[in-house]
Design an enzyme around this catalytic site. Structure first.
Site, short mmCIF file in Angstrom:
data_model
loop_
_atom_site.label_atom_id
_atom_site.label_comp_id
_atom_site.label_asym_id
_atom_site.label_seq_id
_atom_site.Cartn_x
_atom_site.Cartn_y
_atom_site.Cartn_z
N ARG A 58 -3.58 -3.46 1.34
CA ARG A 58 -3.73 -4.90 1.51
C ARG A 58 -2.52 -5.75 1.10
NH1 ARG A 58 -9.40 -5.83 -1.21
NH2 ARG A 58 -9.01 -3.68 -1.84
N ASP A 67 -9.64 8.51 3.75
CA ASP A 67 -10.19 8.40 2.41
C ASP A 67 -10.75 9.74 1.98
OD1 ASP A 67 -10.82 6.05 0.41
OD2 ASP A 67 -12.47 7.49 0.29
N ARG A 121 -6.35 -3.88 9.93
CA ARG A 121 -7.66 -3.71 9.32
C ARG A 121 -8.67 -4.68 9.95
NH1 ARG A 121 -10.99 -3.57 4.35
NH2 ARG A 121 -12.86 -4.00 5.50
O1 1CP Z 1 -9.27 -1.95 3.02
C1 1CP Z 1 -10.16 -1.75 2.17
O2 1CP Z 1 -10.88 -2.62 1.69
C2 1CP Z 1 -10.42 -0.37 1.71
C3 1CP Z 1 -9.64 -0.01 0.50
C4 1CP Z 1 -9.31 1.47 0.59
C5 1CP Z 1 -8.12 2.03 1.07
C6 1CP Z 1 -6.91 1.31 1.58
C7 1CP Z 1 -10.17 2.52 0.26
C8 1CP Z 1 -11.58 2.42 -0.22
N1 1CP Z 1 -9.53 3.72 0.52
C9 1CP Z 1 -8.27 3.45 1.01
C10 1CP Z 1 -7.28 4.42 1.50
C11 1CP Z 1 -7.02 5.63 0.71
N2 1CP Z 1 -7.86 6.20 -0.20
C12 1CP Z 1 -5.87 6.43 0.82
C13 1CP Z 1 -4.84 6.14 1.92
C14 1CP Z 1 -3.48 6.48 1.90
C15 1CP Z 1 -2.56 5.73 0.94
O3 1CP Z 1 -2.48 6.13 -0.23
O4 1CP Z 1 -1.85 4.82 1.39
C16 1CP Z 1 -5.99 7.46 -0.11
C17 1CP Z 1 -5.00 8.57 -0.43
C18 1CP Z 1 -7.26 7.30 -0.75
C19 1CP Z 1 -7.81 8.24 -1.74
C20 1CP Z 1 -8.96 7.80 -2.58
N3 1CP Z 1 -10.10 7.13 -2.21
C21 1CP Z 1 -9.09 8.13 -3.95
C22 1CP Z 1 -8.10 8.97 -4.71
C23 1CP Z 1 -6.90 8.21 -5.12
C24 1CP Z 1 -7.12 7.14 -6.17
O5 1CP Z 1 -6.84 5.98 -5.85
O6 1CP Z 1 -7.53 7.50 -7.28
C25 1CP Z 1 -10.31 7.60 -4.41
C26 1CP Z 1 -10.89 7.68 -5.80
C27 1CP Z 1 -10.95 6.97 -3.30
C28 1CP Z 1 -12.27 6.33 -3.28
C29 1CP Z 1 -12.18 4.92 -2.85
N4 1CP Z 1 -11.96 4.54 -1.56
C30 1CP Z 1 -11.85 3.18 -1.47
C31 1CP Z 1 -12.01 2.65 -2.79
C32 1CP Z 1 -11.99 1.19 -3.14
C33 1CP Z 1 -12.17 3.76 -3.64
C34 1CP Z 1 -12.27 3.75 -5.15
C35 1CP Z 1 -13.57 3.23 -5.61
C36 1CP Z 1 -13.80 3.48 -7.09
O7 1CP Z 1 -13.09 2.90 -7.93
O8 1CP Z 1 -14.69 4.30 -7.39
#
Ligand code: 1CP
Length: 340
Positions: free
Chosen positions: A25, A71, A34
């Site tokens: 974002r 994700d 998005r």
């Molecule tokens: O646009 C939005 O509102 C969605 C936000 C979003 C994004 C951009 C989520 C929801 N996921 C992602 C993409 C994403 N997730 C990537 C893309 C590639 C990049 O890095 O640019 C990757 C590698 C992830 C991996 C991911 N998803 C992790 C592991 C990494 C980390 O940050 O620790 C985890 C824990 C998630 C779960 C998740 N997905 C999205 C959210 C907000 C969350 C975390 C929720 C929580 O805190 O429990």
């Protein structure tokens, strides 16, 4: 490829850099796509749009690697748990996995249904410059299990920990089932064109030491050993977040250890630097201020030097409101300061 060379500890012209959550974002170009997609999951499902946002950070920031836009939770979704991303709240599963029947009901071979991921990878690889690497990824079995058991993100991991201490065999059977899927998933990602794979164990730090090695690290190692056996040339990055106190016991067949910002780089270097390339670990919030950012960069480089053995990254994901100009400045700064 500078990034792949660095993963293999080869000499590179500078320390390569990319950032966790680099597509997101804080980029207006991302927000635009998005919006066009309608929802986050639709964006993950659209090969064309997911390809576009995967490539954005490489085009805009000139980072050394692209990371697949997807994700970690699309795997549990395909295993039979309907998933929603609720604005402002994060992920939510409408079913949870808390007893034997629901573990048994999880679909086997679900990774084969993630064709939109594999198609995005091959599209990105076709469009990406040969100098830049494409990183595929998955969540760790433990981190995925916490979402499947809780049904959403958690601060306390109540149900997951209850299962761990009251019915460890049930938790192991769930972790084993996820592990099998992840092996197939990473294998397919590599066959589709991923140059490197990374396993995110974001909630590693929720577990005490003994429990961590029994319920998480063991499965991380099983997955990385499988990848190294089936694809010996593909570097594997493991990222367990929040386990600074357990580094003395880290071992296994993998290439790069992802260091989170709460782990002092000195510790990581002392315990792991001889055996593994280290990736990390700038505290993302330092990017709010240029001076704080430079101070953080200098501190990391004072430990890691400018030889091979280090990949620059943040110590966790990019924040949605970080100033874009500071992100650009960080990339420049790291490349300049580490020029050989
Ligand atoms: O646009 C939005 O509102 C969605 C936000 C979003 C994004 C951009 C989520 C929801 N996921 C992602 C993409 C994403 N997730 C990537 C893309 C590639 C990049 O890095 O640019 C990757 C590698 C992830 C991996 C991911 N998803 C992790 C592991 C990494 C980390 O940050 O620790 C985890 C824990 C998630 C779960 C998740 N997905 C999205 C959210 C907000 C969350 C975390 C929720 C929580 O805190 O429990």
């Amino acid at each position: 490829m500078v990034f792949v060379d660095a993963c293999k500890r080869r000499e590179t012209p500078y320390t390569p850099i990319w950032m966790m959550r680099q597509a997101g974002r804080y980029l207006s170009e991302y927000r635009e796509v998005r919006k066009q997609a309608g929802s986050f999951l639709q964006l993950c499902h659209s090969v064309e749009l997911a390809t576009e946002v995967t490539l954005q950070p490489v085009d805009i920031l000139d980072v050394d690697a692209a990371i697949l836009f997807s994700d970690i939770l699309v795997l549990p979704l395909e295993m039979g748990l309907p998933l929603d991303f609720i604005a402002g709240e994060g992920p939510h599963f409408s079913k949870t996995v808390r007893e034997k029947t629901s573990v048994n009901n999880l679909e086997i071979g679900a990774y084969k249904k993630l064709t939109y991921v594999y198609d995005t990878i091959s599209q990105v690889r076709k469009k990406l410059s040969k100098q830049k690497a494409l990183i595929g990824f998955c969540g760790s079995p433990w981190t995925l299990a916490t979402y499947m058991i809780e049904g959403e993100g958690s601060k306390t991991y109540t149900h997951s920990k209850k299962m761990l201490y009251t019915d460890p065999n049930l938790l192991h059977s769930l972790l084993q089932k996820i592990t099998q899927e992840l092996k197939g998933y990473l294998d397919m990602q590599i066959k589709s064109g991923a140059d490197v794979v990374m396993v995110f164990d974001s909630w590693a730090g929720a577990l005490e030491r003994e429990a961590y090695f029994e319920f998480s690290w063991k499965y991380m190692k099983e997955i990385s050993a499988f990848v190294k056996k089936t694809h010996p040339q593909t570097p594997v990055i493991l990222f367990p977040k929040g386990i600074a106190g357990y580094l003395d016991r880290i071992d296994g067949e993998f290439d790069v250890f992802g260091v989170d910002w709460s782990t002092p780089m000195e510790y990581a270097k002392k315990y792991l630097g001889n055996k593994y390339v280290l990736q990390g670990n700038l505290e993302p919030s330092r990017l709010y201020d240029i001076n704080a950012m430079e101070e953080g960069v200098d501190s990391i480089l004072s430990v890691m030097g400018i030889q091979s053995g280090h990949i620059f990254n943040l110590g966790h994901g990019m924040l949605p409101d970080l100033p874009r100009e500071n992100v650009l400045c960080l990339i420049e700064m790291v490349k300049n300061k580490t020029k050989r």
